[in-house]
Design a protein around this motif. Structure first.
Motif, mmCIF file in Angstrom:
data_model
loop_
_atom_site.group_PDB
_atom_site.id
_atom_site.type_symbol
_atom_site.label_atom_id
_atom_site.label_comp_id
_atom_site.label_asym_id
_atom_site.label_seq_id
_atom_site.Cartn_x
_atom_site.Cartn_y
_atom_site.Cartn_z
ATOM 1 N N LEU A 1 -7.071 -4.651 3.920
ATOM 2 C CA LEU A 1 -7.007 -3.665 2.844
ATOM 3 C C LEU A 1 -8.231 -2.762 2.857
ATOM 4 C CD1 LEU A 1 -5.584 -2.488 0.392
ATOM 5 C CD2 LEU A 1 -6.754 -4.218 -1.001
ATOM 6 N N GLU A 2 -9.418 -3.323 2.977
ATOM 7 C CA GLU A 2 -10.646 -2.516 3.023
ATOM 8 C C GLU A 2 -10.595 -1.518 4.169
ATOM 9 O OE1 GLU A 2 -13.381 -2.066 1.084
ATOM 10 O OE2 GLU A 2 -12.251 -3.266 -0.357
ATOM 11 N N LEU B 1 0.825 4.138 -2.768
ATOM 12 C CA LEU B 1 0.603 5.532 -2.399
ATOM 13 C C LEU B 1 1.730 6.417 -2.936
ATOM 14 C CD1 LEU B 1 -0.641 5.053 1.253
ATOM 15 C CD2 LEU B 1 -1.873 6.343 -0.505
ATOM 16 N N LEU C 1 0.828 -1.197 0.000
ATOM 17 C CA LEU C 1 0.000 0.000 0.000
ATOM 18 C C LEU C 1 0.872 1.261 0.000
ATOM 19 C CD1 LEU C 1 -2.897 0.970 0.008
ATOM 20 C CD2 LEU C 1 -2.901 0.770 2.491
ATOM 21 N N LEU D 1 -7.937 1.254 3.396
ATOM 22 C CA LEU D 1 -8.395 2.168 2.348
ATOM 23 C C LEU D 1 -9.452 3.124 2.871
ATOM 24 C CD1 LEU D 1 -8.540 -0.239 -0.720
ATOM 25 C CD2 LEU D 1 -6.825 1.533 -0.234
ATOM 26 N N ARG D 2 -10.358 2.613 3.680
ATOM 27 C CA ARG D 2 -11.404 3.460 4.265
ATOM 28 C C ARG D 2 -10.769 4.525 5.177
ATOM 29 N NH1 ARG D 2 -14.305 -0.423 5.898
ATOM 30 N NH2 ARG D 2 -13.486 -0.580 8.001
ATOM 31 N N LEU E 1 -7.727 5.672 4.999
ATOM 32 C CA LEU E 1 -6.815 6.543 4.237
ATOM 33 C C LEU E 1 -7.537 7.674 3.519
ATOM 34 C CD1 LEU E 1 -4.214 4.104 2.649
ATOM 35 C CD2 LEU E 1 -3.718 6.124 4.036
ATOM 36 N N GLU E 2 -8.815 7.568 3.322
ATOM 37 C CA GLU E 2 -9.554 8.586 2.560
ATOM 38 C C GLU E 2 -9.257 10.006 3.015
ATOM 39 O OE1 GLU E 2 -13.704 7.726 2.140
ATOM 40 O OE2 GLU E 2 -13.294 5.815 1.149
#
Length: 141
Positions: free
Chosen positions: A128-129, A54, A50, A132-133, A135-136
């Protein structure tokens, strides 16, 4: 109240507390073993992937592995990070995320469980989910 009754109930309480503490130590030891495997096999490799993605997208993030945790941290602001660690303070051990974001002079901190259930059941997809949530807010600016 009879002294013998008080002493008996106190003895029962002490024995119960010792049993609960022994059970908790056993449960935490097992969770620590599972968490070590989770870090090595799932969390650290995924967080490194990740961070690379990024960085390729123009968001410089690094990966750090402080004792028993993995941290995805912005290289622009040390206060911006997501750290996964094992929490053994509650009734059941679980993987938690500590999220820290700088907003001007304020630091916004939050702690959330990664998922409920056994550590050994956590999948790459779930991690991962979650990441990602979380990191928004870091990538929306």
């Amino acid at each position: 109240m009879e002294t013998s009754l008080v002493r008996r109930r106190l003895t029962e309480t002490i024995e119960r507390a010792k049993r609960v503490a022994a059970d908790r130590r056993t449960r935490n030891d097992e969770a620590a073993r599972e968490y070590g495997e989770f870090l090595e096999q799932v969390a650290v490799p995924l967080v490194r992937q990740l961070a690379g993605a990024l960085r390729a997208s123009g968001y410089p993030f690094g990966v750090f592995t402080p004792g028993g945790a993995v941290r995805l941290m912005s290289e622009k602001a040390a206060e911006d990070y997501i750290e996964l660690s094992l929490d053994t303070e509650g009734d059941e051990p679980l993987v938690t995320a500590h999220i820290s974001r700088a907003r001007g002079r304020r630091i916004l901190d939050a702690e959330r469980p990664l998922a409920t259930g056994a550590i050994r059941d956590l999948t790459e997809e779930q991690v991962l989910e979650f990441l990602l949530r979380e990191l928004e807010p870091f990538v929306e600016r």
